[in-house]
Write a protein that holds these residues in place. Sequence first.
Motif, PDB file in Angstrom:
ATOM      1  N   ILE A 111       0.870  -1.186   0.000  1.00 34.45           N
ATOM      2  CA  ILE A 111       0.000   0.000   0.000  1.00 34.45           C
ATOM      3  C   ILE A 111       0.901   1.228   0.000  1.00 34.45           C
ATOM      4  O   ILE A 111       1.378   1.680   1.055  1.00 34.45           O
ATOM      5  N   ALA A 112       1.158   1.751  -1.183  1.00 31.67           N
ATOM      6  CA  ALA A 112       2.096   2.871  -1.334  1.00 31.67           C
ATOM      7  C   ALA A 112       1.362   4.110  -1.830  1.00 31.67           C
ATOM      8  O   ALA A 112       0.665   4.056  -2.847  1.00 31.67           O
ATOM      9  N   HIS A 113       1.526   5.212  -1.105  1.00 28.86           N
ATOM     10  CA  HIS A 113       0.969   6.498  -1.506  1.00 28.86           C
ATOM     11  C   HIS A 113       2.103   7.489  -1.754  1.00 28.86           C
ATOM     12  O   HIS A 113       3.231   7.282  -1.310  1.00 28.86           O
ATOM     13  N   VAL A 114       1.774   8.563  -2.447  1.00 28.14           N
ATOM     14  CA  VAL A 114       2.743   9.636  -2.643  1.00 28.14           C
ATOM     15  C   VAL A 114       2.929  10.372  -1.319  1.00 28.14           C
ATOM     16  O   VAL A 114       1.954  10.720  -0.641  1.00 28.14           O
ATOM     17  N   ASN A 115       4.190  10.581  -0.942  1.00 31.07           N
ATOM     18  CA  ASN A 115       4.488  11.345   0.271  1.00 31.07           C
ATOM     19  C   ASN A 115       4.308  12.827  -0.051  1.00 31.07           C
ATOM     20  O   ASN A 115       5.175  13.449  -0.681  1.00 31.07           O
ATOM     21  N   LEU A 116       3.196  13.392   0.392  1.00 30.72           N
ATOM     22  CA  LEU A 116       2.849  14.772   0.054  1.00 30.72           C
ATOM     23  C   LEU A 116       3.542  15.805   0.937  1.00 30.72           C
ATOM     24  O   LEU A 116       3.426  17.004   0.682  1.00 30.72           O
ATOM     25  N   ARG A 117       4.244  15.378   1.956  1.00 32.23           N
ATOM     26  CA  ARG A 117       4.990  16.307   2.814  1.00 32.23           C
ATOM     27  C   ARG A 117       6.473  16.343   2.466  1.00 32.23           C
ATOM     28  O   ARG A 117       7.246  17.034   3.122  1.00 32.23           O
ATOM     29  N   ALA A 118       6.881  15.585   1.453  1.00 31.85           N
ATOM     30  CA  ALA A 118       8.292  15.533   1.065  1.00 31.85           C
ATOM     31  C   ALA A 118       8.563  16.544  -0.043  1.00 31.85           C
ATOM     32  O   ALA A 118       7.704  16.819  -0.890  1.00 31.85           O
ATOM     33  N   TRP A 119       9.781  17.104  -0.048  1.00 30.22           N
ATOM     34  CA  TRP A 119      10.198  18.006  -1.100  1.00 30.22           C
ATOM     35  C   TRP A 119      10.936  17.231  -2.183  1.00 30.22           C
ATOM     36  O   TRP A 119      11.440  16.139  -1.951  1.00 30.22           O
ATOM     37  N   GLY A 120      11.027  17.831  -3.378  1.00 31.55           N
ATOM     38  CA  GLY A 120      11.778  17.206  -4.451  1.00 31.55           C
ATOM     39  C   GLY A 120      10.936  16.236  -5.253  1.00 31.55           C
ATOM     40  O   GLY A 120       9.701  16.328  -5.291  1.00 31.55           O
ATOM     41  N   PRO A 121      11.601  15.261  -5.894  1.00 32.45           N
ATOM     42  CA  PRO A 121      10.881  14.278  -6.719  1.00 32.45           C
ATOM     43  C   PRO A 121       9.872  13.487  -5.881  1.00 32.45           C
ATOM     44  O   PRO A 121       9.997  13.388  -4.656  1.00 32.45           O
ATOM     45  N   LEU A 122       8.889  12.920  -6.570  1.00 30.61           N
ATOM     46  CA  LEU A 122       7.870  12.136  -5.882  1.00 30.61           C
ATOM     47  C   LEU A 122       8.508  10.970  -5.128  1.00 30.61           C
ATOM     48  O   LEU A 122       9.353  10.250  -5.654  1.00 30.61           O
ATOM     49  N   ARG A 123       8.094  10.813  -3.882  1.00 34.72           N
ATOM     50  CA  ARG A 123       8.598   9.721  -3.048  1.00 34.72           C
ATOM     51  C   ARG A 123       7.420   8.919  -2.515  1.00 34.72           C
ATOM     52  O   ARG A 123       6.357   9.469  -2.219  1.00 34.72           O
ATOM     53  N   ALA A 124       7.634   7.624  -2.371  1.00 32.90           N
ATOM     54  CA  ALA A 124       6.572   6.749  -1.879  1.00 32.90           C
ATOM     55  C   ALA A 124       6.564   6.704  -0.356  1.00 32.90           C
ATOM     56  O   ALA A 124       7.610   6.796   0.291  1.00 32.90           O
ATOM     57  N   CYS A 125       5.373   6.584   0.183  1.00 34.84           N
ATOM     58  CA  CYS A 125       5.190   6.383   1.628  1.00 34.84           C
ATOM     59  C   CYS A 125       4.428   5.064   1.789  1.00 34.84           C
ATOM     60  O   CYS A 125       3.287   4.934   1.331  1.00 34.84           O
ATOM     61  N   TYR A 126       5.069   4.078   2.411  1.00 38.50           N
ATOM     62  CA  TYR A 126       4.548   2.711   2.435  1.00 38.50           C
ATOM     63  C   TYR A 126       3.772   2.439   3.719  1.00 38.50           C
ATOM     64  O   TYR A 126       4.346   2.430   4.819  1.00 38.50           O
ATOM     65  N   ALA A 127       2.476   2.185   3.564  1.00 32.98           N
ATOM     66  CA  ALA A 127       1.662   1.882   4.734  1.00 32.98           C
ATOM     67  C   ALA A 127       2.108   0.585   5.392  1.00 32.98           C
ATOM     68  O   ALA A 127       2.066   0.461   6.625  1.00 32.98           O
ATOM     69  N   ASN A 128       2.546  -0.390   4.593  1.00 34.17           N
ATOM     70  CA  ASN A 128       3.016  -1.668   5.153  1.00 34.17           C
ATOM     71  C   ASN A 128       4.148  -1.440   6.141  1.00 34.17           C
ATOM     72  O   ASN A 128       4.208  -2.083   7.194  1.00 34.17           O
ATOM     73  N   ARG A 129       5.058  -0.558   5.779  1.00 36.64           N
ATOM     74  CA  ARG A 129       6.207  -0.289   6.648  1.00 36.64           C
ATOM     75  C   ARG A 129       5.765   0.352   7.957  1.00 36.64           C
ATOM     76  O   ARG A 129       6.227  -0.026   9.035  1.00 36.64           O
ATOM     77  N   TYR A 130       4.859   1.321   7.877  1.00 31.74           N
ATOM     78  CA  TYR A 130       4.403   1.993   9.098  1.00 31.74           C
ATOM     79  C   TYR A 130       3.589   1.051   9.977  1.00 31.74           C
ATOM     80  O   TYR A 130       3.692   1.101  11.214  1.00 31.74           O
ATOM     81  N   LEU A 131       2.779   0.205   9.363  1.00 30.71           N
ATOM     82  CA  LEU A 131       2.042  -0.792  10.147  1.00 30.71           C
ATOM     83  C   LEU A 131       3.020  -1.729  10.859  1.00 30.71           C
ATOM     84  O   LEU A 131       2.816  -2.084  12.024  1.00 30.71           O
ATOM     85  N   GLY A 132       4.069  -2.132  10.155  1.00 29.67           N
ATOM     86  CA  GLY A 132       5.088  -2.975  10.778  1.00 29.67           C
ATOM     87  C   GLY A 132       5.805  -2.259  11.908  1.00 29.67           C
ATOM     88  O   GLY A 132       6.013  -2.821  12.986  1.00 29.67           O
ATOM     89  N   TRP A 133       6.162  -1.005  11.672  1.00 31.21           N
ATOM     90  CA  TRP A 133       6.829  -0.225  12.718  1.00 31.21           C
ATOM     91  C   TRP A 133       5.945  -0.076  13.952  1.00 31.21           C
ATOM     92  O   TRP A 133       6.443  -0.052  15.084  1.00 31.21           O
ATOM     93  N   SER A 134       4.623   0.050  13.741  1.00 35.19           N
ATOM     94  CA  SER A 134       3.723   0.251  14.880  1.00 35.19           C
ATOM     95  C   SER A 134       3.704  -0.962  15.809  1.00 35.19           C
ATOM     96  O   SER A 134       3.284  -0.851  16.965  1.00 35.19           O
ATOM     97  N   ILE A 135       4.159  -2.114  15.304  1.00 33.11           N
ATOM     98  CA  ILE A 135       4.304  -3.306  16.144  1.00 33.11           C
ATOM     99  C   ILE A 135       5.755  -3.491  16.569  1.00 33.11           C
ATOM    100  O   ILE A 135       6.053  -3.767  17.735  1.00 33.11           O
ATOM    101  N   ALA A 136       6.676  -3.306  15.619  1.00 31.12           N
ATOM    102  CA  ALA A 136       8.088  -3.593  15.871  1.00 31.12           C
ATOM    103  C   ALA A 136       8.709  -2.635  16.887  1.00 31.12           C
ATOM    104  O   ALA A 136       9.491  -3.063  17.753  1.00 31.12           O
ATOM    105  N   VAL A 137       8.385  -1.355  16.810  1.00 31.27           N
ATOM    106  CA  VAL A 137       9.002  -0.394  17.729  1.00 31.27           C
ATOM    107  C   VAL A 137       8.511  -0.598  19.168  1.00 31.27           C
ATOM    108  O   VAL A 137       9.333  -0.658  20.097  1.00 31.27           O
ATOM    109  N   PRO A 138       7.196  -0.721  19.429  1.00 34.24           N
ATOM    110  CA  PRO A 138       6.791  -1.062  20.797  1.00 34.24           C
ATOM    111  C   PRO A 138       7.377  -2.382  21.284  1.00 34.24           C
ATOM    112  O   PRO A 138       7.693  -2.532  22.475  1.00 34.24           O
TER     113      PRO A 138
END
Length: 224
Positions: A111-138
Amino acid sequence: DECRWSKPWPLAARACMWFGYAQVVASIVVWWAYGLGPRMDPVDPTEIKHFHRAKIMLLPAMLLELSYLISSRSSAKQLKLQGAEMSYLVVLEYCVKMTYYSTMAHFNGGIAHVNLRAWGPLRACYANRYLGWSIAVPNLMTMNNYPLAGKAPLSVFFVRLFPSLFVTWAYILASWLAEVTPDAPAGWALLVLSFVAYLAAIWDQVVIVLEAGPELRGRRFKIA
């Protein structure tokens, strides 16, 4: 000396809960009011290759940890002395990372969206990664704090640690939404709230170490 974790939550823990609730409410409002921005399609092939490499690098480490856990379970005494109970958390950490890297590698970034808060060329923001981090970091926080528990019951340990875990889970998911929501003011406000919540989690972690001071006095730690 008695561990002070059995007392009511200090101000730092209560602040974590407040900011955690604030992020949940703010995220629901932003999602309902503005939704999500455009999907990133196609995803940069170089990043897909990176996900494949990360998965390959994680697999041997996870198998080694599983081997250690299985061999240690043959003896309850061995399990306790060598701290093999921590291996369950380590294996969980590897499983979570393997899951989100695998989904990103094999499903065009997941699940990849365009990172709308990033400057420069279009960058992807991966929901899978953030969902994983929400478990892995705690989970990592639990691993780091576990040696501080000392003689405190596990129920007391987890109740005391919960505010830090909750606010961390909330700011990770809120920061993802902040980067993909199409409304810039709402996105930046959510990012600022997430950063303040991150500072609250750090504050509470420092307080936890100070609270555990009497319990740690005179103890020796060994690395198995």
